[in-house]
Design a protein around this motif. Structure first.
Motif, PDB file in Angstrom:
ATOM      1  N   MET A 271      12.658   6.237  -8.212  1.00  0.00           N
ATOM      2  CA  MET A 271      12.154   4.871  -8.049  1.00  0.00           C
ATOM      3  C   MET A 271      10.913   4.624  -8.907  1.00  0.00           C
ATOM      4  SD  MET A 271      12.794   4.499  -3.917  1.00  0.00           S
ATOM      5  CE  MET A 271      11.763   3.052  -3.742  1.00  0.00           C
ATOM      6  N   ARG A 272      10.727   5.477  -9.887  1.00  0.00           N
ATOM      7  CA  ARG A 272       9.597   5.327 -10.810  1.00  0.00           C
ATOM      8  C   ARG A 272      10.047   5.681 -12.218  1.00  0.00           C
ATOM      9  NH1 ARG A 272       4.137   9.145 -11.242  1.00  0.00           N
ATOM     10  NH2 ARG A 272       3.222   8.033 -13.025  1.00  0.00           N
ATOM     11  N   HIS A 273       9.571   4.907 -13.176  1.00  0.00           N
ATOM     12  CA  HIS A 273       9.714   5.273 -14.584  1.00  0.00           C
ATOM     13  C   HIS A 273       8.413   4.915 -15.279  1.00  0.00           C
ATOM     14  CE1 HIS A 273      11.242   5.961 -18.565  1.00  0.00           C
ATOM     15  NE2 HIS A 273      10.952   4.717 -18.921  1.00  0.00           N
ATOM     16  N   GLY A 274       7.670   5.942 -15.711  1.00  0.00           N
ATOM     17  CA  GLY A 274       6.377   5.698 -16.327  1.00  0.00           C
ATOM     18  C   GLY A 274       5.450   4.987 -15.371  1.00  0.00           C
ATOM     19  N   ASN A 275       5.003   3.804 -15.757  1.00  0.00           N
ATOM     20  CA  ASN A 275       4.099   3.020 -14.920  1.00  0.00           C
ATOM     21  C   ASN A 275       4.808   1.884 -14.194  1.00  0.00           C
ATOM     22  OD1 ASN A 275       1.517   4.329 -15.483  1.00  0.00           O
ATOM     23  ND2 ASN A 275       1.849   3.637 -17.582  1.00  0.00           N
ATOM     24  N   LEU A 276       6.132   1.973 -14.081  1.00  0.00           N
ATOM     25  CA  LEU A 276       6.919   1.027 -13.307  1.00  0.00           C
ATOM     26  C   LEU A 276       7.357   1.688 -12.012  1.00  0.00           C
ATOM     27  CD1 LEU A 276       8.664  -1.525 -12.782  1.00  0.00           C
ATOM     28  CD2 LEU A 276      10.457  -0.425 -14.163  1.00  0.00           C
ATOM     29  N   TYR A 277       7.102   1.026 -10.894  1.00  0.00           N
ATOM     30  CA  TYR A 277       7.485   1.528  -9.577  1.00  0.00           C
ATOM     31  C   TYR A 277       8.401   0.488  -8.924  1.00  0.00           C
ATOM     32  CZ  TYR A 277       3.706   4.771 -10.427  1.00  0.00           C
ATOM     33  OH  TYR A 277       2.907   5.735 -10.992  1.00  0.00           O
ATOM     34  N   LEU A 278       9.600   0.919  -8.560  1.00  0.00           N
ATOM     35  CA  LEU A 278      10.553   0.029  -7.905  1.00  0.00           C
ATOM     36  C   LEU A 278      10.332   0.056  -6.401  1.00  0.00           C
ATOM     37  CD1 LEU A 278      13.828   1.020  -9.822  1.00  0.00           C
ATOM     38  CD2 LEU A 278      12.241  -0.858 -10.348  1.00  0.00           C
ATOM     39  N   ALA A 279      10.559  -1.084  -5.762  1.00  0.00           N
ATOM     40  CA  ALA A 279      10.430  -1.169  -4.299  1.00  0.00           C
ATOM     41  C   ALA A 279      11.466  -2.143  -3.766  1.00  0.00           C
ATOM     42  CB  ALA A 279       9.022  -1.625  -3.904  1.00  0.00           C
ATOM     43  N   GLY A 280      11.945  -1.868  -2.569  1.00  0.00           N
ATOM     44  CA  GLY A 280      12.890  -2.767  -1.916  1.00  0.00           C
ATOM     45  C   GLY A 280      14.245  -2.785  -2.604  1.00  0.00           C
ATOM     46  N   ASP A 281      14.881  -3.966  -2.602  1.00  0.00           N
ATOM     47  CA  ASP A 281      16.243  -4.081  -3.099  1.00  0.00           C
ATOM     48  C   ASP A 281      16.371  -3.779  -4.578  1.00  0.00           C
ATOM     49  OD1 ASP A 281      16.922  -4.816  -0.567  1.00  0.00           O
ATOM     50  OD2 ASP A 281      17.502  -6.876  -1.041  1.00  0.00           O
ATOM     51  N   ALA A 282      15.292  -3.761  -5.321  1.00  0.00           N
ATOM     52  CA  ALA A 282      15.365  -3.362  -6.728  1.00  0.00           C
ATOM     53  C   ALA A 282      15.823  -1.921  -6.865  1.00  0.00           C
ATOM     54  CB  ALA A 282      14.005  -3.550  -7.401  1.00  0.00           C
ATOM     55  N   ALA A 283      15.591  -1.112  -5.832  1.00  0.00           N
ATOM     56  CA  ALA A 283      15.941   0.310  -5.898  1.00  0.00           C
ATOM     57  C   ALA A 283      17.076   0.688  -4.972  1.00  0.00           C
ATOM     58  CB  ALA A 283      14.713   1.159  -5.548  1.00  0.00           C
ATOM     59  N   HIS A 284      17.287  -0.078  -3.891  1.00  0.00           N
ATOM     60  CA  HIS A 284      18.295   0.342  -2.913  1.00  0.00           C
ATOM     61  C   HIS A 284      18.811  -0.842  -2.112  1.00  0.00           C
ATOM     62  CE1 HIS A 284      14.693   0.135  -0.382  1.00  0.00           C
ATOM     63  NE2 HIS A 284      14.134   1.051  -1.151  1.00  0.00           N
ATOM     64  N   ILE A 285      20.085  -0.791  -1.790  1.00  0.00           N
ATOM     65  CA  ILE A 285      20.751  -1.812  -0.978  1.00  0.00           C
ATOM     66  C   ILE A 285      21.469  -1.083   0.150  1.00  0.00           C
ATOM     67  CG2 ILE A 285      22.602  -3.529  -0.917  1.00  0.00           C
ATOM     68  CD1 ILE A 285      20.363  -4.613  -2.466  1.00  0.00           C
ATOM     69  N   VAL A 286      21.420  -1.644   1.342  1.00  0.00           N
ATOM     70  CA  VAL A 286      22.194  -1.104   2.466  1.00  0.00           C
ATOM     71  C   VAL A 286      23.055  -2.220   3.041  1.00  0.00           C
ATOM     72  CG1 VAL A 286      20.626   0.763   3.129  1.00  0.00           C
ATOM     73  CG2 VAL A 286      20.252  -1.544   4.025  1.00  0.00           C
ATOM     74  N   PRO A 287      24.239  -1.892   3.573  1.00  0.00           N
ATOM     75  CA  PRO A 287      24.975  -2.932   4.301  1.00  0.00           C
ATOM     76  C   PRO A 287      24.136  -3.397   5.481  1.00  0.00           C
ATOM     77  CG  PRO A 287      25.952  -0.765   4.677  1.00  0.00           C
ATOM     78  CD  PRO A 287      24.936  -0.599   3.596  1.00  0.00           C
ATOM     79  N   PRO A 288      24.190  -4.674   5.829  1.00  0.00           N
ATOM     80  CA  PRO A 288      23.254  -5.216   6.825  1.00  0.00           C
ATOM     81  C   PRO A 288      23.545  -4.799   8.257  1.00  0.00           C
ATOM     82  CG  PRO A 288      24.793  -6.904   6.094  1.00  0.00           C
ATOM     83  CD  PRO A 288      25.034  -5.712   5.226  1.00  0.00           C
ATOM     84  N   ALA A 299       8.481  -0.296   4.149  1.00  0.00           N
ATOM     85  CA  ALA A 299       8.109   1.123   4.076  1.00  0.00           C
ATOM     86  C   ALA A 299       7.754   1.525   2.651  1.00  0.00           C
ATOM     87  CB  ALA A 299       9.255   1.978   4.605  1.00  0.00           C
ATOM     88  N   ASP A 300       8.513   1.019   1.662  1.00  0.00           N
ATOM     89  CA  ASP A 300       8.214   1.323   0.258  1.00  0.00           C
ATOM     90  C   ASP A 300       6.819   0.851  -0.125  1.00  0.00           C
ATOM     91  OD1 ASP A 300      10.776   2.348  -0.055  1.00  0.00           O
ATOM     92  OD2 ASP A 300      11.552   0.597  -1.134  1.00  0.00           O
ATOM     93  N   VAL A 301       6.517  -0.429   0.141  1.00  0.00           N
ATOM     94  CA  VAL A 301       5.248  -0.966  -0.346  1.00  0.00           C
ATOM     95  C   VAL A 301       4.072  -0.387   0.431  1.00  0.00           C
ATOM     96  CG1 VAL A 301       6.358  -3.073  -1.166  1.00  0.00           C
ATOM     97  CG2 VAL A 301       5.318  -3.053   1.093  1.00  0.00           C
ATOM     98  N   ARG A 302       4.302   0.041   1.637  1.00  0.00           N
ATOM     99  CA  ARG A 302       3.243   0.722   2.374  1.00  0.00           C
ATOM    100  C   ARG A 302       2.849   2.012   1.657  1.00  0.00           C
ATOM    101  NH1 ARG A 302       3.135   4.792   5.991  1.00  0.00           N
ATOM    102  NH2 ARG A 302       1.456   4.809   7.543  1.00  0.00           N
ATOM    103  N   LEU A 303       3.857   2.799   1.234  1.00  0.00           N
ATOM    104  CA  LEU A 303       3.573   4.023   0.491  1.00  0.00           C
ATOM    105  C   LEU A 303       2.953   3.725  -0.871  1.00  0.00           C
ATOM    106  CD1 LEU A 303       6.684   6.291   1.206  1.00  0.00           C
ATOM    107  CD2 LEU A 303       4.335   6.643   1.985  1.00  0.00           C
ATOM    108  N   LEU A 304       3.456   2.687  -1.546  1.00  0.00           N
ATOM    109  CA  LEU A 304       2.912   2.352  -2.863  1.00  0.00           C
ATOM    110  C   LEU A 304       1.463   1.896  -2.748  1.00  0.00           C
ATOM    111  CD1 LEU A 304       3.405   2.174  -5.853  1.00  0.00           C
ATOM    112  CD2 LEU A 304       4.442  -0.087  -5.520  1.00  0.00           C
ATOM    113  N   THR A 305       1.142   1.166  -1.687  1.00  0.00           N
ATOM    114  CA  THR A 305      -0.247   0.755  -1.463  1.00  0.00           C
ATOM    115  C   THR A 305      -1.157   1.962  -1.293  1.00  0.00           C
ATOM    116  OG1 THR A 305       0.428  -1.328  -0.428  1.00  0.00           O
ATOM    117  CG2 THR A 305      -1.788  -0.536   0.056  1.00  0.00           C
ATOM    118  N   PRO A 384       9.404   6.688  12.681  1.00  0.00           N
ATOM    119  CA  PRO A 384       7.981   6.618  12.334  1.00  0.00           C
ATOM    120  C   PRO A 384       7.775   6.700  10.822  1.00  0.00           C
ATOM    121  CG  PRO A 384       8.335   8.127  14.172  1.00  0.00           C
ATOM    122  CD  PRO A 384       9.692   7.760  13.662  1.00  0.00           C
ATOM    123  N   PHE A 385       6.700   6.106  10.343  1.00  0.00           N
ATOM    124  CA  PHE A 385       6.449   6.083   8.901  1.00  0.00           C
ATOM    125  C   PHE A 385       6.209   7.458   8.307  1.00  0.00           C
ATOM    126  CE2 PHE A 385       5.264   1.468   9.347  1.00  0.00           C
ATOM    127  CZ  PHE A 385       6.306   1.007   8.564  1.00  0.00           C
TER     128      PHE A 385
END
Length: 391
Positions: A271-288, A299-305, A384-385
């Motif tokens: 979910m990272r390439h160089g200085n690009l970090y993907l989060a959310g649906d840009a990196a993963h999709i799940v059936p609803p 959860a992604d953006v919490r870790l990225l923060t 849990p996170f």
């Protein structure tokens, strides 16, 4: 223009990331291809895990969610002419879900970012990413935005993931042989909690958005069109799939929106390439079926923060280096749960009586075994996170 973090996409992931960074004193600019009106009206997920609720409250954007959201302490699995409640309050004490539409989360975050002086640029359809491995920058409409880091939060069809050179990402995907027809109806819910109904006719879900608005989903063929489903047919099929237990009557009302969603599982890693970090649906999709999409983005953006906070405070890139691996542990757990819920509840090959009996046997196990029900409950309300995180 210059900022510390350039964020592509003003969905829940991008907006929450911008707000959390602001709380840490880190500057960002959000670029969104659509209008503010579009993103605030787009109907998507409506089930928030306990951890997502906690993050929004701790970030100071949970006032309206607490006032208007609907906390739920269980769900019903309906099959074989009977309903079976999975009681969260008994199986995972202190943890629940809150029904609150994704578009409402977006409205809250947009309002807060703008009130705080945050920079959100709407109607920017031509964003391009450059120099990802060195000094990244974004271009759009003749403008240039220099930044230290780019966060790709622009969804499955966005430009961020497609800007990564070919061969860098490993993609995992599974398409399901059905779609979901979703509707919003101006009618009070017919039940106080979500109903997941498994029938030989196909799957149906009874959900809600408020005390006055109900949300329903129907399993339909993958090539189905909204034109194939007039109101009368939708209500007839919902009755056939939901009125399967004694004493339950489905309330009907005017349909105010409808949508068709393909069912797929998708992961691109890393979910990272160089200085690009993907989060959310840009990196993963799940059936609803498992209600995990929006919650994984949080959860992604919490870790990225956390990683960006460490980077700007100390110069250390350790958490940034660990970002993809830490995210993917939770992503793959959610992938498995979403696949499991989907295969458990949907109708597959009508000529496969063996498979149908396996589904019934598994449903019987989940609804009669406390251990099996607890597994469903703890995944549904959200792990849990710190699940799977490095020490």
């Amino acid at each position: 223009m210059r900022t510390q973090v350039g964020i592509v996409g003003a969905g829940p992931a991008g907006l929450l990331l911008s707000h959390l960074l602001h709380l840490r004193g880190i500057d960002s600019v959000v670029l969104e291809a659509r209008s503010r009106h579009y993103i605030e009206q787009r109907v998507r997920a409506g089930v928030l895990e306990q951890g997502t609720v906690d993050v929004l409250n701790e970030a100071g954007v949970g006032d309206r969610m607490r006032a208007e959201g609907l906390p739920h302490h269980g769900i019903e699995l309906r099959y074989g002419g009977a309903g079976h409640r999975i009681p969260f309050e008994e199986l995972v004490p202190g943890r629940a879900i809150t029904v609150y539409g994704q578009q409402e989360v977006v409205k809250d975050l947009v309002a807060r970012r703008l009130a705080d002086g945050g920079k959100i640029l709407f109607d920017v359809p031509d964003v391009a990413l450059h120099s990802l491995e060195r000094d990244p920058y974004l271009t759009f409409q003749g403008e240039r935005l220099d930044c230290d880091v780019i966060a790709g939060c622009d969804g499955f069809h966005g430009v961020s993931r497609r800007s990564i050179p070919e061969g860098v990402l490993t993609v995992f995907q599974r398409d399901y042989p059905f779609a979901w027809l979703g509707i919003l109806a101006r009618i009070p819910p017919s039940a106080k909690e979500l109903i997941y109904s498994h029938t030989e006719r196909g799957f149906a879900l009874h959900s809600m958005r408020s005390e006055e608005i109900s949300r329903f989903y129907l399993q339909v063929p993958p090539d189905a069109s909204l034109d194939d489903w007039p109101d009368e047919r939708i209500w007839a099929e919902l009755r056939a799939r939901l009125e399967t237990v004694p004493g339950f009557t489905l309330a009907e009302g005017p349909i105010i929106s409808r949508d068709m969603s393909a069912m797929r599982s998708f992961v691109a890693e890393p979910m990272r390439h160089g200085n690009l970090y993907l989060a959310g649906d840009a990196a993963h999709i799940v059936p609803p079926t498992g209600a995990k999409g929006l919650n994984l983005a949080v959860a992604d953006v919490r870790l990225l923060t956390e990683a960006l906070t460490e980077f700007y405070a100390t110069g250390s890139g350790d958490l940034l280096d660990a970002y993809s691996g830490n995210c993917l542990k939770r992503v793959w757990r959610a992938q498995h749960f979403s696949w499991w819920m989907t295969t458990l509840l949907h109708t597959f090959d009508a000529d496969d009586p063996y498979g149908r009996r396996l589904q019934t046997a598994h449903l019987d196990y989940v609804t009669s075994s406390e251990a099996a029900a607890t597994t469903l409950a703890e995944n549904y309300v959200g792990l849990p996170f710190d699940f799977g995180a490095h020490p």
